[in-house]
Design a protein around this motif. Structure first.
Motif, short mmCIF file in Angstrom:
data_model
loop_
_atom_site.label_atom_id
_atom_site.label_comp_id
_atom_site.label_asym_id
_atom_site.label_seq_id
_atom_site.Cartn_x
_atom_site.Cartn_y
_atom_site.Cartn_z
N LEU A 69 0.82 -1.21 0.00
CA LEU A 69 0.00 0.00 0.00
C LEU A 69 0.85 1.26 0.00
N TYR A 70 1.91 1.28 0.81
CA TYR A 70 2.65 2.50 1.06
C TYR A 70 4.15 2.40 0.78
N TYR A 71 4.70 1.23 0.73
CA TYR A 71 6.14 1.11 0.57
C TYR A 71 6.48 0.58 -0.82
N GLY A 72 7.75 0.70 -1.16
CA GLY A 72 8.23 0.21 -2.45
C GLY A 72 9.74 0.26 -2.47
N GLU A 73 10.30 -0.01 -3.61
CA GLU A 73 11.76 -0.02 -3.73
C GLU A 73 12.37 1.32 -3.36
N ALA A 74 11.74 2.41 -3.77
CA ALA A 74 12.27 3.74 -3.49
C ALA A 74 12.24 4.07 -2.00
N ASP A 75 11.28 3.53 -1.27
CA ASP A 75 11.16 3.76 0.17
C ASP A 75 10.60 2.50 0.83
N PRO A 76 11.50 1.57 1.22
CA PRO A 76 11.06 0.30 1.82
C PRO A 76 10.26 0.46 3.12
N ASP A 77 10.37 1.62 3.75
CA ASP A 77 9.60 1.90 4.97
C ASP A 77 8.60 3.02 4.73
N GLY A 78 8.06 3.09 3.53
CA GLY A 78 7.17 4.19 3.14
C GLY A 78 5.96 4.39 4.02
N GLU A 79 5.46 3.32 4.63
CA GLU A 79 4.29 3.49 5.49
C GLU A 79 4.60 4.39 6.68
N PHE A 80 5.87 4.43 7.08
CA PHE A 80 6.27 5.25 8.22
C PHE A 80 6.58 6.69 7.83
N HIS A 81 6.45 7.02 6.57
CA HIS A 81 6.82 8.36 6.08
C HIS A 81 5.65 9.08 5.41
N PRO A 82 4.58 9.35 6.16
CA PRO A 82 3.47 10.08 5.55
C PRO A 82 3.92 11.50 5.20
N GLY A 83 3.45 11.98 4.06
CA GLY A 83 3.78 13.33 3.62
C GLY A 83 2.64 14.30 3.91
N GLU A 84 2.86 15.54 3.53
CA GLU A 84 1.88 16.60 3.77
C GLU A 84 0.52 16.29 3.15
N ALA A 85 0.51 15.59 2.03
CA ALA A 85 -0.74 15.29 1.34
C ALA A 85 -1.49 14.11 1.95
N ASP A 86 -0.83 13.35 2.81
CA ASP A 86 -1.46 12.18 3.42
C ASP A 86 -2.37 12.62 4.57
N THR A 87 -3.57 12.07 4.58
CA THR A 87 -4.55 12.48 5.59
C THR A 87 -4.91 11.32 6.51
N TRP A 88 -5.39 11.67 7.68
CA TRP A 88 -5.87 10.68 8.63
C TRP A 88 -7.07 9.93 8.05
N LYS A 89 -7.96 10.66 7.38
CA LYS A 89 -9.14 10.04 6.81
C LYS A 89 -8.74 8.91 5.87
N ASP A 90 -7.79 9.16 4.98
CA ASP A 90 -7.35 8.14 4.04
C ASP A 90 -6.64 6.99 4.75
N ALA A 91 -5.75 7.31 5.69
CA ALA A 91 -5.01 6.27 6.41
C ALA A 91 -5.98 5.40 7.21
N TYR A 92 -6.93 6.03 7.89
CA TYR A 92 -7.88 5.30 8.72
C TYR A 92 -8.78 4.40 7.86
N GLU A 93 -9.29 4.94 6.77
CA GLU A 93 -10.15 4.14 5.89
C GLU A 93 -9.40 2.95 5.29
N THR A 94 -8.16 3.17 4.91
CA THR A 94 -7.35 2.07 4.37
C THR A 94 -7.13 1.01 5.43
N TRP A 95 -6.76 1.43 6.63
CA TRP A 95 -6.53 0.51 7.74
C TRP A 95 -7.80 -0.29 8.05
#
Length: 170
Positions: A80-106
């Motif tokens: 969902l959030y990680y990939g080769e460019a950022d293997p720990d991408g889930e731990f690196h939410p950016g300014e555009a990432d919202t709680w609503k989206d993270a919560y709904e995905t979870w």
């Protein structure tokens, strides 16, 4: 709104107990995030760690997806959030990432996990394998591991939340 948590009955059968404790710890993480802004939820507030509450929720969405869908059900469910460019991408939410989206995905991954496990015996073996394990594992092991994973990260969430606004509690 406060997320409700209920401890499983002390005399429940094993399946009910495992599912109950897993749901209890899911609800605990949700409670740790309640009432905060997106900015606060993205804040890595315990230096030098990069952990944030939103990052933990995104991580647990990945963990639910990995153990129940990829490993147990053998689904081809990509990250969902990680990939080769950022293997720990889930731990690196950016300014555009919202709680609503993270919560709904979870929550979507929690529901998918419930569907993947429904109707299967605790002794049933996984269809897939986790990259860190040599063979299939039982659904019982996955439930136990997930309870451990949430409990550990809920401890992290306690410290992060306290650093944000001083809130403490179970």
């Amino acid at each position: 709104m406060t997320t409700q948590r209920t401890e499983p009955a002390q005399n429940a059968d094993e399946r009910t107990m495992l599912e109950g404790w897993l749901d209890y710890h899911r609800a605990t993480l949700a409670r740790k995030c309640e009432g905060l802004t997106d900015e606060q939820l993205r804040a890595a507030s315990v230096a030098p760690s990069e952990l944030s509450l939103m990052g933990l929720v995104r991580h647990m969405a990945e963990v639910e997806r990995s153990w129940f869908r990829r490993v147990f059900a053998g689904e081809d469910a990509g990250p969902l959030y990680y990939g080769e460019a950022d293997p720990d991408g889930e731990f690196h939410p950016g300014e555009a990432d919202t709680w609503k989206d993270a919560y709904e995905t979870w929550q979507g991954e929690i529901e998918a996990a419930r569907r993947a496990a429904a109707g299967h015996a605790l002794d049933e073996r996984s269809q897939g394998r986790h990259h860190s394990h040599s063979g299939p594992c039982s659904l019982r092991w996955i439930y136990t591991h997930m309870i451990e994973e949430y409990a550990r990260h809920n401890g992290h969430a306690d410290l992060i939340r306290q650093a944000i606004d001083g809130a403490t509690g179970e």
